[in-house]
Design an enzyme around this catalytic site. Structure first.
Site, PDB file in Angstrom:
ATOM      1  N   ARG A  58       0.668  -1.499  -0.194  1.00  0.00           N
ATOM      2  CA  ARG A  58       0.261  -0.170   0.156  1.00  0.00           C
ATOM      3  C   ARG A  58       0.695   1.061   0.329  1.00  0.00           C
ATOM      4  O   ARG A  58       0.408   2.033  -0.678  1.00  0.00           O
ATOM      5  CB  ARG A  58      -1.025  -0.148   1.416  1.00  0.00           C
ATOM      6  CG  ARG A  58      -2.343  -0.431   1.124  1.00  0.00           C
ATOM      7  CD  ARG A  58      -2.878  -0.893   2.668  1.00  0.00           C
ATOM      8  NE  ARG A  58      -1.675  -2.279   2.268  1.00  0.00           N
ATOM      9  CZ  ARG A  58      -1.480  -3.744   2.602  1.00  0.00           C
ATOM     10  NH1 ARG A  58      -2.611  -3.715   1.414  1.00  0.00           N
ATOM     11  NH2 ARG A  58      -0.952  -4.292   2.753  1.00  0.00           N
ATOM     12  N   THR A  59       1.525   0.822   1.034  1.00  0.00           N
ATOM     13  CA  THR A  59       2.312   2.205   1.013  1.00  0.00           C
ATOM     14  C   THR A  59       3.180   3.108   0.455  1.00  0.00           C
ATOM     15  O   THR A  59       3.128   4.349  -0.843  1.00  0.00           O
ATOM     16  CB  THR A  59       2.896   2.441   2.314  1.00  0.00           C
ATOM     17  OG1 THR A  59       2.736   1.664   3.181  1.00  0.00           O
ATOM     18  CG2 THR A  59       3.950   3.810   2.527  1.00  0.00           C
TER      19      THR A  59
ATOM     20  N   LYS B  65      26.523  -3.840  -1.744  1.00  0.00           N
ATOM     21  CA  LYS B  65      28.140  -3.229  -1.773  1.00  0.00           C
ATOM     22  C   LYS B  65      27.955  -3.065  -0.505  1.00  0.00           C
ATOM     23  O   LYS B  65      29.278  -2.973  -1.156  1.00  0.00           O
ATOM     24  CB  LYS B  65      28.414  -2.318  -3.559  1.00  0.00           C
ATOM     25  CG  LYS B  65      27.232  -3.415  -4.028  1.00  0.00           C
ATOM     26  CD  LYS B  65      28.001  -2.378  -5.558  1.00  0.00           C
ATOM     27  CE  LYS B  65      27.294  -2.808  -7.106  1.00  0.00           C
ATOM     28  NZ  LYS B  65      27.444  -1.298  -7.994  1.00  0.00           N
TER      29      LYS B  65
ATOM     30  N   ARG C  90      11.278   3.746   3.429  1.00  0.00           N
ATOM     31  CA  ARG C  90      10.999   3.212   4.310  1.00  0.00           C
ATOM     32  C   ARG C  90      12.438   2.177   5.233  1.00  0.00           C
ATOM     33  O   ARG C  90      13.356   1.239   3.489  1.00  0.00           O
ATOM     34  CB  ARG C  90      10.558   2.619   3.469  1.00  0.00           C
ATOM     35  CG  ARG C  90       9.792   0.928   4.535  1.00  0.00           C
ATOM     36  CD  ARG C  90       8.334   0.221   4.878  1.00  0.00           C
ATOM     37  NE  ARG C  90       7.719   0.778   4.442  1.00  0.00           N
ATOM     38  CZ  ARG C  90       6.244   0.479   4.942  1.00  0.00           C
ATOM     39  NH1 ARG C  90       6.343  -0.575   4.787  1.00  0.00           N
ATOM     40  NH2 ARG C  90       5.043   0.933   4.461  1.00  0.00           N
TER      41      ARG C  90
ATOM     42  N   HIS D 204       5.428   5.803  11.726  1.00  0.00           N
ATOM     43  CA  HIS D 204       5.157   5.281  10.233  1.00  0.00           C
ATOM     44  C   HIS D 204       3.529   6.617   9.739  1.00  0.00           C
ATOM     45  O   HIS D 204       2.758   6.708   9.823  1.00  0.00           O
ATOM     46  CB  HIS D 204       4.396   4.408  10.385  1.00  0.00           C
ATOM     47  CG  HIS D 204       3.753   3.609   8.857  1.00  0.00           C
ATOM     48  ND1 HIS D 204       3.726   4.944   7.710  1.00  0.00           N
ATOM     49  CD2 HIS D 204       3.324   2.755   8.029  1.00  0.00           C
ATOM     50  CE1 HIS D 204       3.720   4.224   6.482  1.00  0.00           C
ATOM     51  NE2 HIS D 204       3.699   3.056   6.809  1.00  0.00           N
TER      52      HIS D 204
HETATM   53  C1  NCD Z   1       2.543  -0.827   7.956  1.00  0.00           C
HETATM   54  C2  NCD Z   1       3.964  -1.227   8.696  1.00  0.00           C
HETATM   55  O1  NCD Z   1       4.262  -1.242   7.546  1.00  0.00           O
HETATM   56  O2  NCD Z   1       3.623  -0.379   9.417  1.00  0.00           O
HETATM   57  N1  NCD Z   1       1.635  -1.436   7.077  1.00  0.00           N
HETATM   58  C3  NCD Z   1       1.271  -0.286   6.475  1.00  0.00           C
HETATM   59  O3  NCD Z   1       2.564   0.489   5.774  1.00  0.00           O
HETATM   60  N2  NCD Z   1      -0.039   0.319   5.755  1.00  0.00           N
HETATM   61  C4  NCD Z   1       1.589  -2.077   9.124  1.00  0.00           C
HETATM   62  C5  NCD Z   1       1.818  -3.707   9.366  1.00  0.00           C
HETATM   63  O4  NCD Z   1       3.399  -3.767   8.279  1.00  0.00           O
HETATM   64  O5  NCD Z   1       1.237  -4.396  10.112  1.00  0.00           O
END
Ligand code: NCD
Length: 318
Positions: A53-54, A83, A104, A133
């Site tokens: 999703r993100t 590397k 991320r 997040h």
């Molecule tokens: C979440 C995350 O990556 O922290 N997912 C997301 O971005 N919607 C929640 C999860 O991974 O459980």
């Protein structure tokens, strides 16, 4: 309001900024004009952990705005990290090619470290280990406001892996800004309870707070259940046995039986992905808001990109 520079953690937002973000989001949702068309602006997504999703929603958001996207979904293996390159060097390099970086990373604090070496390129924290997040929390709060008509007087239960869920950490920092919330419930088994520092922060907010290990007892009292999965990837060898013991148990599960206990106009949110803690049998109930939550994420991210890269007033005054 000063122009936003980076999006690193939920604490950075004051209530006025949150209000503006939600207004911009509403406007974009009503009228999603491609404000960045022909701008030449490029967003890079640098993801060192899995995501559906993100990453997709950021990329869709940038494309709908008319901007361009550079992307690596498996930076651990498919960037110079393989590397031995330092994150800071990778980020500096990507900053030379792009106007905003969505990062991320499994290390808590990674986004803040990236922002230190890239003061002139906005960094968006799309998850830093078990830290935060913030963009997810913005879309979660936006969803609660949209689904429940605001947070005033509402009772909200945060359920599941309170220790490791970065979405819960960020959401709590946002929720505690709203002193008029009716009640917060923290519902989890002992081994994944909220860590001390954040618990103290919540307790100091003066919002009525209940800590519980009994979801069935809490469910009839609340307007929102925010469910999370056990964050399997954050358990080390010592506590993995606890993960295995709990992850299939019905005790903390949202299922058809739990629905029967909930208020008729309550809402269920989940950042997704779900595993065993939220059953598909719930999906067709109107209280299941998690797929609408996903859609909200697109508009929230469009709003954030406009606010970082373009003219917020243009959107608000059109
Ligand atoms: C979440 C995350 O990556 O922290 N997912 C997301 O971005 N919607 C929640 C999860 O991974 O459980």
């Amino acid at each position: 309001m000063d122009k936003m520079k980076h999006v690193l953690k939920a604490q950075q937002f004051d209530k006025e900024t949150l209000k503006t973000i939600f207004e911009v989001t509403d406007r974009i949702r009503e009228n999603p004009i491609p404000m960045l068309r022909n701008s030449g602006l490029i967003m890079s997504t640098l993801f060192y952990e899995p995501s559906t999703r993100t990453r997709f929603s950021f990329e869709a958001a940038m494309k709908k705005l008319g901007g361009d996207v550079l992307s690596t979904e498996n930076a651990e293996n498919f960037s110079s990290t393989a590397k031995g390159e330092l994150l800071e060097d990778s980020v500096r390099t990507v900053a030379a090619y792009s106007d905003v970086i969505v990062l991320r990373h499994p290390r808590e604090g990674a986004a803040e470290a990236a922002a230190l070496v890239c003061p002139d390129t906005p960094i968006i924290n799309a998850g830093d280990g078990e830290g935060q997040h913030p963009t997810q929390a913005l879309l979660d709060l936006y969803t609660i406001r949209r689904e429940c008509g605001g947070v005033n007087g509402k009772s909200i239960a945060l359920v599941g892996d309170l220790a490791h869920s970065r979405t819960i950490h960020s959401l709590l920092y946002l929720l505690t800004k709203y002193k008029n919330i009716g009640h917060l419930y923290l519902v989890a088994p002992e081994f994944v309870k909220l860590k001390r520092e954040l618990l103290l922060h919540v307790a100091e907010s003066d919002i009525p707070l209940t800590i519980s290990a009994d979801l069935k007892e809490v469910a009839p009292k609340v307007d929102v259940i925010y469910q999370t999965r056990l964050q399997k990837e954050r358990f080390d060898q010592n506590d993995f046995a606890m993960y295995q013991k709990y992850h299939r148990q019905a005790e903390y599960r949202v299922d058809a039986d739990l629905l029967k206990l909930m208020k008729p106009d309550a809402r269920i949110l989940h950042p997704l992905p779900r595993v065993n803690e939220l059953l598909p049998e719930v999906d067709n109930d109107p209280r299941a808001a998690y797929f609408r939550q996903v859609e909200n994420g697109l508009y929230i991210r469009m709003a954030l990109l406009v606010m970082l890269l373009s003219d917020t007033d243009f959107i608000l005054n059109q």
